[in-house]
Design a protein around this motif. Structure first.
Motif, PDB file in Angstrom:
ATOM      1  N   TYR A 125       0.849  -1.174   0.000  1.00 30.78           N
ATOM      2  CA  TYR A 125       0.000   0.000   0.000  1.00 30.78           C
ATOM      3  C   TYR A 125       0.891   1.232   0.000  1.00 30.78           C
ATOM      4  N   ALA A 126       0.673   2.128  -0.925  1.00 27.13           N
ATOM      5  CA  ALA A 126       1.456   3.355  -1.000  1.00 27.13           C
ATOM      6  C   ALA A 126       0.553   4.540  -0.714  1.00 27.13           C
ATOM      7  N   ARG A 127       0.913   5.324   0.282  1.00 32.36           N
ATOM      8  CA  ARG A 127       0.128   6.526   0.576  1.00 32.36           C
ATOM      9  C   ARG A 127       0.402   7.614  -0.448  1.00 32.36           C
ATOM     10  N   ASN A 128       1.584   7.617  -1.042  1.00 34.24           N
ATOM     11  CA  ASN A 128       1.942   8.644  -2.012  1.00 34.24           C
ATOM     12  C   ASN A 128       2.371   7.956  -3.307  1.00 34.24           C
ATOM     13  N   ARG A 149      -2.027   5.992  14.005  1.00 32.67           N
ATOM     14  CA  ARG A 149      -3.047   6.508  13.094  1.00 32.67           C
ATOM     15  C   ARG A 149      -2.480   7.447  12.024  1.00 32.67           C
ATOM     16  N   HIS A 150      -1.634   8.394  12.415  1.00 35.90           N
ATOM     17  CA  HIS A 150      -1.151   9.399  11.468  1.00 35.90           C
ATOM     18  C   HIS A 150       0.358   9.370  11.260  1.00 35.90           C
TER      19      HIS A 150
END
Length: 65
Positions: free
Chosen positions: A7-10, A52-53
């Motif tokens: 999974y890539a957030r960016n 979470r962040h």
């Protein structure tokens, strides 16, 4: 997390890093590179803390003696 999560957030950053040869496939660096590299270097494994962040990686200088 240690088994690899694809999974890539960016996605833009991943695409650029793949184009320049810094990554082969996202999500496999921890299990295929970081953990074996740390074991070979000094016998430790990194601490991986997912919140979470944020995501924190602690790399240790050496194993407990």
């Amino acid at each position: 997390m240690k088994t690899g999560v694809r999974y890539a957030r960016n996605q833009t950053l991943i695409s650029i890093m793949r184009d320049y040869g810094y990554v082969e496939a996202y999500g496999m660096g921890i299990s295929k590179k970081m953990i074996p590299g740390m074991r070979a270097y000094n016998g430790t494994e990194p601490d991986l803390v997912a919140e979470r962040h944020r995501f924190t990686v602690r790399l240790w200088k050496r194993g407990s003696d």
